[in-house]
Design an enzyme around this catalytic site. Structure first.
Site, PDB file in Angstrom:
ATOM      1  N   ASP A   1       0.875  -1.182   0.000  1.00 54.54           N
ATOM      2  CA  ASP A   1       0.000   0.000   0.000  1.00 54.54           C
ATOM      3  C   ASP A   1       0.911   1.230   0.000  1.00 54.54           C
ATOM      4  OD1 ASP A   1       0.929   0.289   2.579  1.00 54.54           O
ATOM      5  OD2 ASP A   1      -1.038   0.248   3.544  1.00 54.54           O
TER       6      ASP A   1
ATOM      7  N   CYS B   1       3.219  -3.139   4.033  1.00 61.99           N
ATOM      8  CA  CYS B   1       2.377  -1.996   4.389  1.00 61.99           C
ATOM      9  C   CYS B   1       3.143  -1.218   5.459  1.00 61.99           C
ATOM     10  CB  CYS B   1       0.972  -2.423   4.842  1.00 61.99           C
ATOM     11  SG  CYS B   1       0.901  -3.461   6.300  1.00 61.99           S
TER      12      CYS B   1
ATOM     13  N   THR C   1       3.160  -1.205   8.821  1.00 61.68           N
ATOM     14  CA  THR C   1       3.724  -2.065   9.862  1.00 61.68           C
ATOM     15  C   THR C   1       3.935  -3.500   9.396  1.00 61.68           C
ATOM     16  OG1 THR C   1       1.507  -2.652  10.593  1.00 61.68           O
ATOM     17  CG2 THR C   1       2.563  -0.777  11.702  1.00 61.68           C
TER      18      THR C   1
ATOM     19  N   MET D   1      -1.229  -6.334   6.202  1.00 67.69           N
ATOM     20  CA  MET D   1      -0.971  -7.208   5.055  1.00 67.69           C
ATOM     21  C   MET D   1      -0.890  -8.667   5.488  1.00 67.69           C
ATOM     22  SD  MET D   1      -0.825  -5.866   2.038  1.00 67.69           S
ATOM     23  CE  MET D   1      -0.263  -4.486   1.019  1.00 67.69           C
TER      24      MET D   1
ATOM     25  N   HIS E   1      11.225 -23.488   8.694  1.00 64.43           N
ATOM     26  CA  HIS E   1      10.251 -24.193   9.536  1.00 64.43           C
ATOM     27  C   HIS E   1       8.809 -24.001   9.078  1.00 64.43           C
ATOM     28  CE1 HIS E   1      12.897 -24.775  13.386  1.00 64.43           C
ATOM     29  NE2 HIS E   1      13.497 -25.173  12.282  1.00 64.43           N
TER      30      HIS E   1
ATOM     31  N   HIS F   1       8.268 -30.447  10.458  1.00 64.00           N
ATOM     32  CA  HIS F   1       7.667 -29.145  10.128  1.00 64.00           C
ATOM     33  C   HIS F   1       6.531 -29.306   9.121  1.00 64.00           C
ATOM     34  CE1 HIS F   1      10.828 -27.459  12.452  1.00 64.00           C
ATOM     35  NE2 HIS F   1      11.750 -28.008  11.672  1.00 64.00           N
TER      36      HIS F   1
HETATM   37  C1  RB5 Z   1      -1.900   2.723   6.413  1.00 67.40           C
HETATM   38  O1  RB5 Z   1      -1.901   3.974   7.005  1.00 67.40           O
HETATM   39  C2  RB5 Z   1      -1.532   1.661   7.440  1.00 67.40           C
HETATM   40  O2  RB5 Z   1      -2.586   1.434   8.289  1.00 67.40           O
HETATM   41  C3  RB5 Z   1      -1.118   0.378   6.723  1.00 67.40           C
HETATM   42  O3  RB5 Z   1      -0.045   0.644   5.900  1.00 67.40           O
HETATM   43  C4  RB5 Z   1      -0.678  -0.770   7.591  1.00 67.40           C
HETATM   44  O4  RB5 Z   1       0.316  -0.375   8.486  1.00 67.40           O
HETATM   45  C5  RB5 Z   1      -1.743  -1.556   8.227  1.00 67.40           C
HETATM   46  O5  RB5 Z   1      -1.500  -2.544   8.937  1.00 67.40           O
END
Ligand code: RB5
Length: 147
Positions: free
Chosen positions: A7, A64, A66, A70, A97, A132
């Protein structure tokens, strides 16, 4: 072939990883996003996950802000094992694993060099199978139970 998607929160890191993969001679398909405009990460998670599950791509990379959104989204697609990693040990183990078929990274968490190291560790590792695989079979059974 590897498919990569992000994103807006992962766009800058995606650009850096595209260059890294090109330098390594790996064929990459970029699923977007390709601008800073705010988009919804599940749309790109779905695209990458479905391309991996279909066999069109061998592996996927999702980014994304964090990595959390995703990874949650991609793991909803049966057959996907998406691993959010923050260090080289996790990246290697996610393949050895967990046989992770998607690597997930946080674009607002990692610097570019570390992210390239994580992708390299994941690509260079090999699934160990054996006990595994039995554990992955249990995950597949869990997926079937709830789908
Ligand atoms: C977008 O602002 C942010 O929420 C997205 O990139 C991501 O971190 C979501 O988990």
């Amino acid at each position: 072939m590897i498919i990569i998607g992000s994103d807006h929160g992962g766009l800058k890191l995606k650009t850096a990883l595209n260059s890294y993969l090109n330098r390594r001679g790996i064929q990459v398909v970029d699923a977007g996003t390709n601008s800073d405009a705010s988009v919804d990460y599940p749309d790109f998670g779905q695209k990458v996950a479905e391309t991996v599950v279909s066999g069109e791509a061998e592996l996927g990379i999702l980014i994304c802000g964090t990595g959390i959104g995703m990874s949650i989204a991609a793991n909803k697609v049966p057959g996907i094992r998406a691993a959010l990693v923050t260090d080289v040990f996790m990246a290697r183990m996610s393949r050895e694993h967990n046989n992770a078929n998607i690597l997930v990274l946080g674009g607002r968490v990692l610097d570019e060099q570390i992210a390239c190291d994580l992708v390299g560790a994941w690509l260079d590792a090999t699934f160990e199978g054996g006990r595994h695989q039995l554990r992955l079979d249990k995950i597949t059974a869990l997926e079937k139970k709830y789908s």
